[in-house]
Design a protein around this motif. Structure first.
Motif, PDB file in Angstrom:
ATOM      1  N   SER A 123       0.870  -1.173   0.000  1.00 20.27           N
ATOM      2  CA  SER A 123       0.000   0.000   0.000  1.00 20.27           C
ATOM      3  C   SER A 123       0.907   1.222   0.000  1.00 20.27           C
ATOM      4  O   SER A 123       1.990   1.187   0.602  1.00 20.27           O
ATOM      5  N   PRO A 124       0.485   2.312  -0.652  1.00 17.18           N
ATOM      6  CA  PRO A 124       1.285   3.542  -0.608  1.00 17.18           C
ATOM      7  C   PRO A 124       1.429   4.032   0.837  1.00 17.18           C
ATOM      8  O   PRO A 124       0.596   3.743   1.703  1.00 17.18           O
ATOM      9  N   THR A 125       2.473   4.783   1.082  1.00 17.70           N
ATOM     10  CA  THR A 125       2.795   5.254   2.431  1.00 17.70           C
ATOM     11  C   THR A 125       1.624   5.977   3.079  1.00 17.70           C
ATOM     12  O   THR A 125       1.327   5.744   4.251  1.00 17.70           O
ATOM     13  N   ASP A 126       0.939   6.851   2.337  1.00 14.75           N
ATOM     14  CA  ASP A 126      -0.160   7.604   2.936  1.00 14.75           C
ATOM     15  C   ASP A 126      -1.304   6.695   3.389  1.00 14.75           C
ATOM     16  O   ASP A 126      -1.937   6.936   4.411  1.00 14.75           O
ATOM     17  N   VAL A 127      -1.552   5.622   2.660  1.00 11.83           N
ATOM     18  CA  VAL A 127      -2.592   4.664   3.041  1.00 11.83           C
ATOM     19  C   VAL A 127      -2.166   3.923   4.308  1.00 11.83           C
ATOM     20  O   VAL A 127      -2.961   3.737   5.235  1.00 11.83           O
ATOM     21  N   VAL A 129      -0.089   4.968   6.654  1.00  8.35           N
ATOM     22  CA  VAL A 129      -0.149   5.896   7.783  1.00  8.35           C
ATOM     23  C   VAL A 129      -1.598   6.095   8.231  1.00  8.35           C
ATOM     24  O   VAL A 129      -1.896   6.061   9.430  1.00  8.35           O
ATOM     25  N   SER A 130      -2.495   6.255   7.296  1.00  6.16           N
ATOM     26  CA  SER A 130      -3.918   6.431   7.626  1.00  6.16           C
ATOM     27  C   SER A 130      -4.465   5.211   8.376  1.00  6.16           C
ATOM     28  O   SER A 130      -5.174   5.352   9.379  1.00  6.16           O
ATOM     29  N   LYS A 133      -2.928   5.107  11.926  1.00 10.57           N
ATOM     30  CA  LYS A 133      -3.548   6.129  12.782  1.00 10.57           C
ATOM     31  C   LYS A 133      -4.972   5.721  13.160  1.00 10.57           C
ATOM     32  O   LYS A 133      -5.435   6.040  14.246  1.00 10.57           O
ATOM     33  N   ILE A 142       4.011   4.206  12.788  1.00 12.21           N
ATOM     34  CA  ILE A 142       3.746   5.341  11.894  1.00 12.21           C
ATOM     35  C   ILE A 142       5.068   5.940  11.406  1.00 12.21           C
ATOM     36  O   ILE A 142       5.226   6.230  10.218  1.00 12.21           O
ATOM     37  N   SER A 146       7.437   5.763   6.909  1.00 16.66           N
ATOM     38  CA  SER A 146       8.137   6.666   5.983  1.00 16.66           C
ATOM     39  C   SER A 146       9.187   5.929   5.162  1.00 16.66           C
ATOM     40  O   SER A 146       9.602   6.385   4.106  1.00 16.66           O
ATOM     41  N   SER A 148       8.639   2.942   3.861  1.00 20.96           N
ATOM     42  CA  SER A 148       7.938   1.831   3.212  1.00 20.96           C
ATOM     43  C   SER A 148       8.414   1.555   1.786  1.00 20.96           C
ATOM     44  O   SER A 148       8.573   0.387   1.416  1.00 20.96           O
ATOM     45  N   SER A 172      -4.495  -1.343  -1.177  1.00 22.12           N
ATOM     46  CA  SER A 172      -5.079  -0.051  -0.806  1.00 22.12           C
ATOM     47  C   SER A 172      -6.551   0.083  -1.186  1.00 22.12           C
ATOM     48  O   SER A 172      -7.289   0.817  -0.534  1.00 22.12           O
TER      49      SER A 172
END
Length: 191
Positions: A123-127, A129-130, A133, A142, A146, A148, A172
């Protein structure tokens, strides 16, 4: 023994995928194999304390050997079973592999062989992290997220170098059941 290894960062759905896949296939789900050595029940308290100390050691020879021994122990412990594992050698290499300790991985692979399939859940980093969280805004993983993309590249490099049969699945936009279905289709295709 048949072995399907599920690899990836925390937050991509490894544990859920492992449990669902093991159930569908009638395989044993294995997570943190050294806990079977260090703990007397389903709790993993002793293993977690030991792993924390191992992970804080900067010597990557040591960490790669520790987790490599876990893989060797697992193969002996479950030699008559079919297993799905939450992480295996590709993750070990991604976090502990260096140019100077490739011999450790070569030795472990020579002793236990390769999984029938390694599935790298991406999954992309932003996914990631979401999702992390969503579980806990203070989740220690978390910060690790960064890294990943580098970690995924090392997992793929490892699978290619050691000629592991592998696939990469982007989780994702997939439900856990869809991820399992994709893996089952790939297994069927590969016979």
């Amino acid at each position: 023994m048949n072995h399907i290894s599920i690899e990836g960062m925390d937050g991509v759905g490894k544990s859920t995928t492992c449990k669902k896949l093991a159930e569908k296939l009638g395989y044993v789900f294995v997570e943190k194999p050294l806990h079977y050595l260090f703990d007397n029940n389903d709790e993993i308290r002793n293993y977690q304390e030991i792993a924390k100390k191992v992970n804080s050691n900067p010597n990557r020879n040591f960490t790669s050997m520790f987790y490599g021994l876990g893989s060797i122990y697992m193969y002996e412990l479950f030699k008559d079973k079919n297993i799905v594992t939450d992480r295996h050698l590709a993750s070990n290499y991604a976090w502990s592999g260096t140019e100077y300790n490739k011999d450790v991985y070569k030795l472990v692979v020579s002793k236990i062989g390769k999984p029938n399939m390694t599935v790298i859940l991406y999954s992309p980093t932003d996914v990631i992290v979401s999702r992390l969280k969503g579980r806990d805004v203070n989740d220690k993983d978390i910060k690790r997220a960064s890294k990943s993309e580098d970690i995924y590249n090392k997992m793929i490099t490892f699978c290619k170098e050691y000629e592991f049969p592998y696939i990469v699945l982007d989780t994702s936009k997939l439900t856990p059941d869809e991820v399992v279905d994709c893996i089952l289709k790939e297994l069927k295709k590969r016979g």
